[in-house]
Motif scaffolding. Structure first.
Motif, mmCIF file in Angstrom:
data_model
loop_
_atom_site.group_PDB
_atom_site.id
_atom_site.type_symbol
_atom_site.label_atom_id
_atom_site.label_comp_id
_atom_site.label_asym_id
_atom_site.label_seq_id
_atom_site.Cartn_x
_atom_site.Cartn_y
_atom_site.Cartn_z
ATOM 1 N N LYS A 40 0.853 -1.187 0.000
ATOM 2 C CA LYS A 40 0.000 0.000 0.000
ATOM 3 C C LYS A 40 0.888 1.235 0.000
ATOM 4 O O LYS A 40 1.970 1.217 0.600
ATOM 5 C CB LYS A 40 -0.922 0.011 1.224
ATOM 6 C CG LYS A 40 -1.881 -1.168 1.298
ATOM 7 C CD LYS A 40 -2.727 -1.130 2.564
ATOM 8 C CE LYS A 40 -3.667 -2.332 2.621
ATOM 9 N NZ LYS A 40 -4.489 -2.346 3.870
ATOM 10 N N THR A 41 0.438 2.281 -0.658
ATOM 11 C CA THR A 41 1.201 3.528 -0.701
ATOM 12 C C THR A 41 0.311 4.685 -0.267
ATOM 13 O O THR A 41 -0.873 4.739 -0.606
ATOM 14 C CB THR A 41 1.740 3.813 -2.118
ATOM 15 O OG1 THR A 41 0.658 3.722 -3.060
ATOM 16 C CG2 THR A 41 2.841 2.820 -2.492
ATOM 17 N N ASP A 53 -1.921 5.038 -3.390
ATOM 18 C CA ASP A 53 -3.274 4.549 -3.093
ATOM 19 C C ASP A 53 -4.105 5.575 -2.326
ATOM 20 O O ASP A 53 -5.327 5.649 -2.497
ATOM 21 C CB ASP A 53 -3.198 3.258 -2.264
ATOM 22 C CG ASP A 53 -2.511 2.125 -3.007
ATOM 23 O OD1 ASP A 53 -2.796 1.946 -4.206
ATOM 24 O OD2 ASP A 53 -1.676 1.430 -2.394
ATOM 25 N N TYR A 54 -3.423 6.356 -1.448
ATOM 26 C CA TYR A 54 -4.126 7.317 -0.612
ATOM 27 C C TYR A 54 -3.323 8.610 -0.544
ATOM 28 O O TYR A 54 -2.087 8.584 -0.589
ATOM 29 C CB TYR A 54 -4.319 6.787 0.818
ATOM 30 C CG TYR A 54 -5.089 5.486 0.898
ATOM 31 C CD1 TYR A 54 -6.478 5.483 0.944
ATOM 32 C CD2 TYR A 54 -4.419 4.257 0.932
ATOM 33 C CE1 TYR A 54 -7.185 4.284 1.027
ATOM 34 C CE2 TYR A 54 -5.114 3.068 1.009
ATOM 35 C CZ TYR A 54 -6.498 3.085 1.046
ATOM 36 O OH TYR A 54 -7.191 1.908 1.118
ATOM 37 N N GLN A 106 -3.184 12.098 -10.060
ATOM 38 C CA GLN A 106 -3.464 10.702 -9.728
ATOM 39 C C GLN A 106 -4.680 10.205 -10.516
ATOM 40 O O GLN A 106 -5.620 10.956 -10.764
ATOM 41 C CB GLN A 106 -3.745 10.561 -8.230
ATOM 42 C CG GLN A 106 -2.679 11.150 -7.320
ATOM 43 C CD GLN A 106 -1.459 10.269 -7.194
ATOM 44 O OE1 GLN A 106 -1.565 9.039 -7.219
ATOM 45 N NE2 GLN A 106 -0.291 10.880 -7.040
ATOM 46 N N ILE A 127 -7.523 4.517 -9.644
ATOM 47 C CA ILE A 127 -6.511 3.826 -8.830
ATOM 48 C C ILE A 127 -6.455 4.404 -7.419
ATOM 49 O O ILE A 127 -6.315 3.669 -6.438
ATOM 50 C CB ILE A 127 -5.128 3.924 -9.508
ATOM 51 C CG1 ILE A 127 -5.161 3.214 -10.873
ATOM 52 C CG2 ILE A 127 -4.047 3.344 -8.619
ATOM 53 C CD1 ILE A 127 -3.891 3.368 -11.672
ATOM 54 N N LEU A 128 -6.567 5.728 -7.323
ATOM 55 C CA LEU A 128 -6.500 6.390 -6.014
ATOM 56 C C LEU A 128 -7.723 5.994 -5.188
ATOM 57 O O LEU A 128 -8.859 6.265 -5.572
ATOM 58 C CB LEU A 128 -6.449 7.909 -6.206
ATOM 59 C CG LEU A 128 -6.210 8.757 -4.958
ATOM 60 C CD1 LEU A 128 -4.826 8.490 -4.367
ATOM 61 C CD2 LEU A 128 -6.362 10.243 -5.289
ATOM 62 N N LYS A 129 -7.478 5.378 -4.055
ATOM 63 C CA LYS A 129 -8.573 4.830 -3.257
ATOM 64 C C LYS A 129 -9.202 5.833 -2.307
ATOM 65 O O LYS A 129 -10.320 5.614 -1.825
ATOM 66 C CB LYS A 129 -8.069 3.610 -2.473
ATOM 67 C CG LYS A 129 -7.610 2.466 -3.366
ATOM 68 C CD LYS A 129 -7.021 1.325 -2.541
ATOM 69 C CE LYS A 129 -6.520 0.217 -3.446
ATOM 70 N NZ LYS A 129 -5.878 -0.881 -2.672
#
Length: 464
Positions: free
Chosen positions: A180-181, A206-207, A421, A425-427
């Protein structure tokens, strides 16, 4: 993996974010909350046990991000503090200055309470010893150099402008076998700012935990910094033969201002005007800017190669001591006085305000943000009477402001940072470090383009 926003939740100051990977606890920033300033000791009420924090990662030196680190250390934190080299040096200056502010307030409180038997004075939040204990924990890491915090956590600092050494924190995490990133933006700078490089684009994550200070607001576009300064100086110092007082943060804002004035006067855009920089911390921090000259922008390097030191020019004087500062008050020719602190909460700027706030031939130009509750905020609000040095003084000086020296990106800058982003993909985007209205305006813009946005509630745990 869990994220808890413990500070700067639906407000600007007091940045403090806890990331938990299993039992490992990372604190990103540990800033002073100015909105607790009526009771500074409230800043020691951490919603976690300081001794349980494994590591602190510091985005940059400003006190609303770094100013509560000595309290954390004093109350049991025993780990490392990771930051860039300029951030370490600038933070030390700012924290030592905070100690002086606390001690002055303690003395003022003690004098006030002498007339009230049984009343205790305001105690300092921390002392110089705690600052030096904090500085001893700094581990410095350069930009764009991956650093393994643990076997499961990799840290990279990405330059974001805003302040010398300021960085976004990029964490690549192995969370029970899943990578996770997450990015913590810190404070995002703006393009074409004096002295500093433009923010670097963030890698895909990711966040994102993003600041939102200027959400919904746009910086002035119709004038340049030089045009605004030339107009203001021409009116205040040349036509009216008065004085221009510019409250400026000693670290970052003062250097940008001095460089801008250097360009103006060295180009002959105005006749010479005496300029005083009255801030010991500004003098010291300018030395740090010189030390890390390689991190300054291309414009600064070009100026240095053509004309010399960006922070020196004819008629510029760096005030060294209190005696010289008092002499500035007795300088009756037109002049420009640059002094700290930018929000007017302490520092030599209060002396200059005390002597000039009732001067019709004085202009006070604000070039930075002033948090609610500060003297600067009250002046910008238009209060006709302000309290300085135990006296209520009528405001006769001209009050002006410009946002051109704001080191924060505006609404478009912030949105573009996140829109780099992929929304597929960006959660999740978590908005911090802003007023609720600013956060909501950013959220509306991002959600319209498919981004998942959360305006965090303070101390609520979010599962990532």
């Amino acid at each position: 993996m869990k994220l808890t926003i413990h500070g700067a939740a639906q407000q600007v100051t007091g940045s403090m974010h806890l990331l938990e990977i299993g039992k490992y606890k990372i604190l990103v920033d540990c800033g002073l909350d100015y909105e607790k300033d009526h009771n500074v000791m409230m800043n020691e009420e951490f919603p976690f046990r300081p001794e349980e924090i494994d590591v602190v990662i510091l985005t940059h030196a400003h006190i609303d991000h770094s100013g509560n680190l000595p309290t954390l250390v004093r109350m049991g934190f025993n780990g490392q503090i990771l930051c860039t080299p300029p951030t370490a040096e600038l933070t030390e200056l700012l924290l030592l200055d905070s100690v002086n502010i606390f001690l002055r307030r303690e003395e003022k409180s003690r004098k006030h309470n002498r007339k009230r038997p049984g009343s205790g004075g305001r105690q300092p939040l921390y002392l110089q010893k705690h600052v030096m204990d904090t500085v001893d924990r700094f581990i410095t890491i350069g930009f764009n150099r991956p650093f393994h915090v643990t076997g499961d956590v990799e840290l990279t600092f990405i330059p974001v402008g805003h302040l010398l050494g300021a960085a976004a924190v990029i964490l690549k995490i192995n969370d029970n076998g899943t990578e996770k990133t997450i990015a913590f933006t810190g404070d995002i700078g703006r393009k074409n700012y004096p002295v500093l490089n433009d923010p670097q684009e963030l890698p895909k994550v990711d966040y994102i935990v993003s600041e939102s200070t200027y959400g919904g607001r746009h910086h002035t576009k119709d004038k340049t910094i030089e045009q605004t300064l030339v107009e203001t100086i021409n009116t205040a110092c040349i036509k009216e033969q008065g004085r221009l007082i510019i409250p400026a943060f000693s670290i970052g804002r003062t250097q940008a201002l001095v460089f801008s004035l250097n360009k103006i006067f060295s180009s002959g855009l105005l006749p010479p005007v005496k300029v005083f920089v009255d801030s010991p911390m500004a003098n010291a921090s300018t030395g740090i800017f010189r030390k890390y000259h390689n991190l300054l922008n291309e414009e600064a390097h070009d100026f240095y190669n053509r004309k010399g030191d960006e922070f020196e020019f004819d008629n510029l004087s760096y005030v060294e001591n209190l005696h010289e500062s008092r002499q500035v008050s007795n300088y009756f020719e037109p002049c420009i006085i640059i002094s700290s602190a930018g929000m007017l909460e302490g520092g030599r700027i209060q002396d200059h305000l005390y002597h000039n706030i009732q001067n019709y031939y004085c202009t006070i130009l604000f070039i930075g943000y002033c948090a609610k509750g500060t003297l600067g905020y009250r002046l910008l609000r238009g209060d006709p009477i302000v309290h300085i040095r135990d006296r209520d003084l009528a405001v006769y000086a001209t009050i002006k402001k410009t946002d051109l020296f704001s080191a924060h990106g505006d609404h478009d800058d912030l949105i573009n940072t996140i829109k780099s982003q992929d929304p597929g993909i960006l959660k999740g985007v978590f908005l911090v470090h802003g007023e609720t209205e600013s956060m909501q305006m950013m959220a509306d813009t991002l959600q319209a383009d498919g981004y998942k946005v959360t305006i965090p509630v303070k101390d609520i745990v979010y599962e990532l």
